[in-house]
Scaffold this active site. Structure first.
Site, PDB file in Angstrom:
ATOM      1  N   ASP A 120      -0.241  -0.251  -4.498  1.00  0.00           N
ATOM      2  CA  ASP A 120      -1.650   0.153  -4.480  1.00  0.00           C
ATOM      3  C   ASP A 120      -1.818   1.475  -3.729  1.00  0.00           C
ATOM      4  O   ASP A 120      -1.649   1.532  -2.519  1.00  0.00           O
ATOM      5  CB  ASP A 120      -2.500  -0.936  -3.819  1.00  0.00           C
ATOM      6  CG  ASP A 120      -3.985  -0.646  -3.923  1.00  0.00           C
ATOM      7  OD1 ASP A 120      -4.360   0.383  -4.544  1.00  0.00           O
ATOM      8  OD2 ASP A 120      -4.782  -1.445  -3.401  1.00  0.00           O
ATOM      9  N   ASP A 122      -9.009   0.168  -9.750  1.00  0.00           N
ATOM     10  CA  ASP A 122      -9.669  -0.633  -8.714  1.00  0.00           C
ATOM     11  C   ASP A 122     -10.917   0.103  -8.208  1.00  0.00           C
ATOM     12  O   ASP A 122     -12.035  -0.197  -8.625  1.00  0.00           O
ATOM     13  CB  ASP A 122      -8.671  -0.915  -7.585  1.00  0.00           C
ATOM     14  CG  ASP A 122      -9.208  -1.901  -6.569  1.00  0.00           C
ATOM     15  OD1 ASP A 122     -10.302  -2.450  -6.789  1.00  0.00           O
ATOM     16  OD2 ASP A 122      -8.553  -2.143  -5.544  1.00  0.00           O
ATOM     17  N   GLU A 148      -1.641   0.503  -8.791  1.00  0.00           N
ATOM     18  CA  GLU A 148      -3.094   0.360  -8.717  1.00  0.00           C
ATOM     19  C   GLU A 148      -3.738   1.666  -8.251  1.00  0.00           C
ATOM     20  O   GLU A 148      -3.303   2.257  -7.270  1.00  0.00           O
ATOM     21  CB  GLU A 148      -3.389  -0.772  -7.723  1.00  0.00           C
ATOM     22  CG  GLU A 148      -4.802  -1.272  -7.734  1.00  0.00           C
ATOM     23  CD  GLU A 148      -4.917  -2.561  -6.900  1.00  0.00           C
ATOM     24  OE1 GLU A 148      -4.080  -3.477  -7.069  1.00  0.00           O
ATOM     25  OE2 GLU A 148      -5.834  -2.645  -6.069  1.00  0.00           O
ATOM     26  N   LYS A 201       0.835  -1.205   0.000  1.00  0.00           N
ATOM     27  CA  LYS A 201       0.000   0.000   0.000  1.00  0.00           C
ATOM     28  C   LYS A 201       0.868   1.253   0.000  1.00  0.00           C
ATOM     29  O   LYS A 201       1.759   1.385   0.853  1.00  0.00           O
ATOM     30  CB  LYS A 201      -0.903   0.009   1.243  1.00  0.00           C
ATOM     31  CG  LYS A 201      -1.929  -1.114   1.267  1.00  0.00           C
ATOM     32  CD  LYS A 201      -3.018  -0.892   0.248  1.00  0.00           C
ATOM     33  CE  LYS A 201      -4.140  -1.910   0.394  1.00  0.00           C
ATOM     34  NZ  LYS A 201      -5.156  -1.762  -0.663  1.00  0.00           N
ATOM     35  N   LYS A 234     -13.441  -6.969  -7.770  1.00  0.00           N
ATOM     36  CA  LYS A 234     -13.741  -7.499  -6.451  1.00  0.00           C
ATOM     37  C   LYS A 234     -15.133  -8.118  -6.539  1.00  0.00           C
ATOM     38  O   LYS A 234     -16.135  -7.402  -6.440  1.00  0.00           O
ATOM     39  CB  LYS A 234     -13.722  -6.361  -5.423  1.00  0.00           C
ATOM     40  CG  LYS A 234     -12.331  -5.789  -5.150  1.00  0.00           C
ATOM     41  CD  LYS A 234     -12.411  -4.604  -4.216  1.00  0.00           C
ATOM     42  CE  LYS A 234     -11.107  -4.364  -3.461  1.00  0.00           C
ATOM     43  NZ  LYS A 234      -9.934  -4.294  -4.316  1.00  0.00           N
TER      44      LYS A 234
HETATM   45 MG    MG Z   1      -6.747  -1.680  -4.541  1.00  0.00          MG
END
Ligand code: MG
Length: 344
Positions: free
Chosen positions: A189, A248, A223, A160, A272
């Site tokens: 991300d 995303d 991302e 992240k 997702k």
């Molecule tokens: Mg993500």
């Protein structure tokens, strides 16, 4: 299956072993709803509604309201006409409807025997960690935690970014790429947390390291560098740099996914399943447009994970690892799950 199902649901809460930190903030408790359909012959179907409202799905409260207003008996028509503003509900009900647990024996005299399966094996197509992307914590903690995941077999990691200052994160990044073993794949991300200048700096840094032969591993993609509203800028960035970009948050639901595709996105789409909406319509879209996908978890329990992995196995088109390497964020499921349905 017949056309009429008894419908029951149970809200649940699961505490993360360690708080999940992203650009959206800290997340400590996963809340959702387990649902159960019983057909007229007594066979069972399990489903799970696991919303993430800050990511673009309905709220838990909206999902609960929807469940509460339903009658005790529901039909195919109800399941397949859940409105698009309830994408996690669409997923939960449809996957319960098509779940493979309908063959479980059902003993009406002892409801306790009708427990959900607590240890679901991953489906055959992707049984090993090497097919999963392991989620690293934000910041410096990643430097200490990759090794455990590596030993478990993970070869793709997600880190992240956009959580601390870019200067600090670039420094940690420099250490991370030299600490992770060669041939590892790394995903960065940002959860929409970068400015346009910062996104350029990350992409330039990755491109530049690669061009100079200074990248010991592969940066698979960055991302969601920018917020959802800045789609055009991300489209532009995707053509300006060699480092790939995955959307995303921008493609959280099927409607958003179709809109981004229609507006020309040909980069990677993170899907997702737990919040994207109707599985049957997702199948249709993926079959029609051969999009480059990464399937990813919403920190669901084994119930939704089973359905999501089934979809991933069916629909993925490439060798990208799927984003389900998140078991280390929770305790084993057995105990809490049985307590959830014991009082039935
Ligand atoms: Mg993500």
């Amino acid at each position: 299956m017949t056309n009429d199902y008894r419908f029951e649901f149970r809200p649940y809460q699961r505490r993360f072993l360690r708080s999940l930190t992203t650009n959206h903030g800290n997340w400590n408790i996963r809340e959702g709803i387990i649902l159960r359909l019983t057909d007229e012959s007594g066979k069972l179907g399990w489903g799970e509604i696991a919303p993430i409202s800050w990511f673009g799905s309905e709220t838990l409260e909206q999902a609960l309201d929807f469940c509460r207003q339903l009658p005790d008996k529901i039909t195919d028509e109800i399941i397949f006409s859940i409105p698009d503003k309830l994408p996690a509900c669409q997923f939960g009900f449809e996957s319960a409807w098509e779940s493979e647990f309908f063959s479980m024996p059902y003993d009406a005299s002892s409801l306790k025997s009708a427990k959900p399966p607590t240890r679901l094996a991953p489906p055959c197509p992707m049984p090993h960690a090497q097919f999963y992307s392991g989620l690293l914590p934000a910041g410096e903690a990643a430097l200490n935690q990759w090794e455990t995941l590596w030993q478990q077999g993970y070869r793709t990691f997600k880190w992240k970014i956009g959580v601390y200052t870019i200067a600090d994160e670039l420094k940690i990044f420099e250490s991370l790429i030299h600490t992770l073993p060669a041939f590892t794949k790394l995903r960065l991300d940002a959860n929409g947390g970068l400015s346009y200048e910062e996104a350029n700096l990350w992409l330039w840094t990755c491109d530049n390291l690669k061009a100079n032969g200074e990248l010991p591993l592969e940066i698979e993609f960055i991302e969601q560098p920018l917020p959802v509203e800045q789609f055009q800028q991300m489209l532009e960035l995707s053509t300006s740099y060699k480092t790939a970009i995955a959307l995303d948050e921008s493609v959280a639901t099927l409607g958003q996914l179709a809109a981004c595709h229609q507006q020309g996105w040909r980069g990677i789409f993170v899907i997702k399943p737990g919040i994207v909406g109707s599985p049957s319509r997702l199948r249709k879209f993926c079959h029609q447009h051969k999009i480059d996908t990464v399937f990813s978890s919403v920190f669901e329990t084994a119930i939704a994970r089973q359905a999501a992995l089934k979809l991933a196995a069916e629909l993925y088109q490439n060798n990208r690892a799927i984003g389900f390497g998140i078991d280390h964020f929770f305790e084993q499921e057995e105990t809490w799950f049985q307590s959830l349905w014991n009082d039935l």
